[in-house]
Design an enzyme around this catalytic site. Structure first.
Site, mmCIF file in Angstrom:
data_model
loop_
_atom_site.group_PDB
_atom_site.id
_atom_site.type_symbol
_atom_site.label_atom_id
_atom_site.label_comp_id
_atom_site.label_asym_id
_atom_site.label_seq_id
_atom_site.Cartn_x
_atom_site.Cartn_y
_atom_site.Cartn_z
ATOM 1 N N GLN A 117 2.686 8.061 -5.572
ATOM 2 C CA GLN A 117 3.668 7.134 -5.017
ATOM 3 C C GLN A 117 3.603 5.795 -5.751
ATOM 4 O OE1 GLN A 117 2.165 7.406 -0.958
ATOM 5 N NE2 GLN A 117 4.061 8.412 -0.343
ATOM 6 N N ARG A 143 0.837 -1.198 0.000
ATOM 7 C CA ARG A 143 0.000 0.000 0.000
ATOM 8 C C ARG A 143 0.866 1.240 0.000
ATOM 9 N NH1 ARG A 143 -1.211 3.920 3.057
ATOM 10 N NH2 ARG A 143 -0.051 3.085 4.810
ATOM 11 N N VAL A 144 0.446 2.235 -0.770
ATOM 12 C CA VAL A 144 1.008 3.574 -0.695
ATOM 13 C C VAL A 144 -0.159 4.535 -0.490
ATOM 14 C CG1 VAL A 144 3.098 3.126 -2.039
ATOM 15 C CG2 VAL A 144 1.003 3.813 -3.217
ATOM 16 N N SER A 145 0.145 5.732 -0.004
ATOM 17 C CA SER A 145 -0.912 6.660 0.388
ATOM 18 C C SER A 145 -1.506 7.467 -0.744
ATOM 19 C CB SER A 145 -0.386 7.617 1.454
ATOM 20 O OG SER A 145 -0.013 6.904 2.594
ATOM 21 N N SER A 146 -0.725 7.750 -1.783
ATOM 22 C CA SER A 146 -1.253 8.632 -2.825
ATOM 23 C C SER A 146 -0.911 8.124 -4.219
ATOM 24 C CB SER A 146 -0.716 10.052 -2.645
ATOM 25 O OG SER A 146 0.675 10.067 -2.834
#
Length: 191
Positions: A14, A8-11
């Site tokens: 990324q 998972r990445v936040s945005s």
């Protein structure tokens, strides 16, 4: 026993490819990935799918604990869900597993550290915004709504729902831009 990887990445800007590569190298298959904030469980469809279908003896694997959750409560809830299904969590960096008692204690501690780190980040961000505003360098987010178009459609007698549909925005945005005034309110004030 399946080793299910989760990245998972936040945005959107990324990239989670390094996480996927690390999970694959560790023997995970399948690997699910998503670009969404880890602050809450809502909107995390890939994680939800894993938790729905994970079976007894399976292992959920993440590269780092902050990729799974950003709050201690969320971390512990996920671990509890996994344990209720007879599954476990493995974190690769540092190497920890909830398969034993010590692993659960370390996961709890790391969850608290991740949550504290997130609060420090928010605090630094707020301080940076205050400093930038004081220098006159911070203008805030660029406006994405055409106020003139809303005013024009309102003057033509369209209601908030019609304006929202015409411009592809929410009705609440129309209300915010007009201060809650509708076309009938404009006519009443004008006449």
């Amino acid at each position: 026993m399946a080793r299910i990887g989760y990245a998972r990445v936040s945005s959107a800007g990324q990239d989670y490819q390094l996480q996927i590569d690390r999970l694959a190298k560790d023997g995970c298959a399948p690997i699910r990935a998503e670009k969404v904030t880890g602050a809450a469980r809502e909107g995390r469809g890939e994680l939800g799918a894993i938790l729905d279908f994970i079976r007894e003896g399976d292992e959920l694997v993440v590269v780092r604990l902050d990729r799974l959750a950003r709050s201690t409560r969320d971390t512990l809830n996920i671990v509890a869900e996994l344990e209720a299904k007879g599954a476990s969590l493995r974190v690769l960096e540092p190497e920890i597993s909830t398969g034993g008692d010590l692993g659960r204690i370390v996961i709890t501690t790391l969850g608290m550290v991740a949550e504290l780190e997130r609060s420090f980040l928010r605090e630094r961000q707020r301080a940076g915004i205050v400093a930038a505003k004081a220098r006159g360098a911070y203008k805030g987010r660029r406006k994405s709504v055409d106020s003139a178009a809303i005013a024009s459609l309102l003057a033509q007698g369209l209601g908030p729902t019609a304006i929202a549909k015409h411009l592809g925005i929410s009705r609440m945005t129309v209300y915010r831009e007009t201060g809650g005034m509708t076309s009938t309110a404009v006519k009443t004030t004008a006449g």
